[in-house]
Design a protein around this motif. Structure first.
Motif, short mmCIF file in Angstrom:
data_model
loop_
_atom_site.label_atom_id
_atom_site.label_comp_id
_atom_site.label_asym_id
_atom_site.label_seq_id
_atom_site.Cartn_x
_atom_site.Cartn_y
_atom_site.Cartn_z
N ALA A 57 1.58 -1.36 -0.18
CA ALA A 57 0.43 -0.16 -0.01
C ALA A 57 0.97 1.04 -0.06
N PHE A 58 0.64 2.45 -0.92
CA PHE A 58 0.98 3.46 -0.97
C PHE A 58 -0.06 4.71 -0.48
N ASN A 59 0.53 5.32 -0.38
CA ASN A 59 -0.87 6.29 -0.09
C ASN A 59 -0.58 7.59 -1.63
N ALA A 60 -1.21 8.16 -1.48
CA ALA A 60 -1.70 8.98 -2.25
C ALA A 60 -0.67 10.28 -1.95
N LEU A 61 -1.15 11.03 -1.24
CA LEU A 61 -0.73 12.13 -0.58
C LEU A 61 0.91 12.68 -0.89
N ASP A 62 1.66 11.41 -0.23
CA ASP A 62 3.17 11.12 -0.71
C ASP A 62 3.40 10.96 -2.61
N GLY A 63 2.64 10.45 -2.62
CA GLY A 63 2.64 10.27 -4.84
C GLY A 63 2.69 11.86 -5.03
N HIS A 64 1.74 12.67 -4.67
CA HIS A 64 1.66 14.23 -5.15
C HIS A 64 2.79 14.65 -4.23
N GLY A 65 2.85 14.30 -3.56
CA GLY A 65 4.69 14.79 -2.96
C GLY A 65 5.50 15.10 -3.10
N LEU A 66 6.35 13.59 -4.22
CA LEU A 66 7.08 13.33 -4.93
C LEU A 66 6.88 14.19 -5.57
N ARG A 67 6.23 14.54 -6.16
CA ARG A 67 5.59 15.44 -8.13
C ARG A 67 5.99 16.80 -7.70
N LEU A 68 5.48 16.74 -6.74
CA LEU A 68 5.48 18.30 -5.81
C LEU A 68 6.75 18.80 -6.34
N LEU A 69 8.00 18.33 -5.20
CA LEU A 69 9.29 17.87 -5.79
C LEU A 69 9.91 18.46 -6.48
N ARG A 70 10.15 16.85 -7.55
CA ARG A 70 10.44 17.25 -8.95
C ARG A 70 9.71 18.51 -9.78
N GLU A 71 8.56 18.66 -9.41
CA GLU A 71 8.01 19.90 -10.72
C GLU A 71 9.35 21.02 -10.15
N GLY A 168 0.95 9.74 4.72
CA GLY A 168 1.56 10.70 4.60
C GLY A 168 2.71 11.46 5.23
N ALA A 169 3.90 10.54 5.80
CA ALA A 169 5.10 11.23 6.10
C ALA A 169 6.41 11.55 5.38
N VAL A 170 5.75 10.89 4.07
CA VAL A 170 6.69 11.69 2.94
C VAL A 170 6.42 12.53 2.24
N ARG A 171 4.37 13.14 2.15
CA ARG A 171 4.63 13.76 1.81
C ARG A 171 5.05 15.17 3.20
N GLU A 172 4.80 15.39 4.53
CA GLU A 172 5.00 16.27 5.09
C GLU A 172 7.06 15.83 4.67
N CYS A 173 7.44 15.07 4.79
CA CYS A 173 8.97 15.75 4.57
C CYS A 173 9.06 16.75 3.11
N CYS A 174 8.20 16.59 1.60
CA CYS A 174 8.13 16.96 0.62
C CYS A 174 8.07 17.96 1.10
N ASP A 175 6.70 18.77 2.06
CA ASP A 175 6.19 19.73 1.96
C ASP A 175 7.18 21.02 2.46
N LEU A 195 4.44 17.18 -15.61
CA LEU A 195 5.12 16.02 -15.74
C LEU A 195 4.33 14.93 -15.52
N GLY A 196 5.34 13.65 -16.96
CA GLY A 196 4.90 13.00 -16.83
C GLY A 196 3.80 11.53 -16.37
N GLY A 197 3.49 11.22 -16.38
CA GLY A 197 3.07 9.70 -15.11
C GLY A 197 1.57 10.32 -14.49
N ALA A 198 0.91 9.86 -13.43
CA ALA A 198 0.09 10.23 -12.91
C ALA A 198 0.16 11.00 -11.48
N ILE A 199 -1.03 11.64 -11.60
CA ILE A 199 -0.62 13.29 -10.37
C ILE A 199 -0.40 12.19 -8.93
N GLN A 200 -0.87 11.68 -8.58
CA GLN A 200 -0.37 11.17 -7.09
C GLN A 200 -0.36 8.70 -7.28
#
Length: 200
Positions: A57-71, A168-175, A195-200
């Protein structure tokens, strides 16, 4: 409507107000953020079926945070000691590259990733939760762990998230990284991700 130049979102100010200056200083220098997978991007549970690993199980909020870092121009990499097709699939969905698996020398890999990016270790961050992560946590400029990690891992980190791994720990870190660099406010726009790929 699109945000005007110089726009500052209250979320950024709130993060800056509650995080110690030393931690913000370390997060401000991060140009490459490397994440362990199990226990960081997941809660560490390993679900097996008759054919082997069946669910992760992965967290969608984490996924979006990673995308924001890359953006916002911050490099992102995953380095996992385990091999999992599910991890590879999630990394591909998010456009994470490299997403290295079966890695047991994490400090060596962190050093290599930094060299390839033209960075020194003080420009890198690492987020991990177990003994295999300790050398990388001790060497990088911004070491992050999670509250569900063993206490001696948490002690090696510069900062420990409030939220648990996979929750949500990864999102917390990204933010935090984005806020420390004055980039979080720029993420509060109505534009779609470029960026390419799914948003979350």
């Amino acid at each position: 409507m699109n945000e005007l130049p110089g726009f500052s979102h209250p979320a950024e100010a709130q993060i800056l107000a509650r995080i110690p200056a030393e931690i913000l200083g370390r997060a401000r220098s991060v140009r490459l953020m490397v994440f362990d997978v199990d226990g960081i991007l997941t809660d560490g549970s390993l679900w097996y079926g008759h054919q082997g690993e069946a669910v992760k199980a992965f967290n969608a909020l984490d996924g979006h945070g990673l995308r924001l870092l890359r953006e916002q121009g911050i490099r992102v990499a995953w380095v996992s000691g385990r091999k999992s097709e599910i991890t590879a699939r999630r990394a591909a969905e998010l456009g994470i590259s490299p997403a290295l698996q079966g890695v047991h020398d994490k400090i060596g890999t962190l050093e290599q990733l930094a060299r390839e990016a033209g960075l020194n270790l003080q420009d890198t961050g690492y987020m991990g939760d177990d003994i295999i992560d300790l050398p990388a946590l001790r060497a990088c400029g911004f070491a992050v762990s999670v509250p569900n990690a063993p206490f001696y891992i948490r002690q090696a980190a510069h900062w420990v998230t409030e939220l648990g791994g996979g929750r949500g720990a990864v999102r917390e870190c990204c933010d935090l990284i984005l806020a420390a660099q004055g980039r979080l406010s720029a993420c509060f726009t109505t534009r779609l991700s470029t960026l390419g790929g799914a948003i979350q």
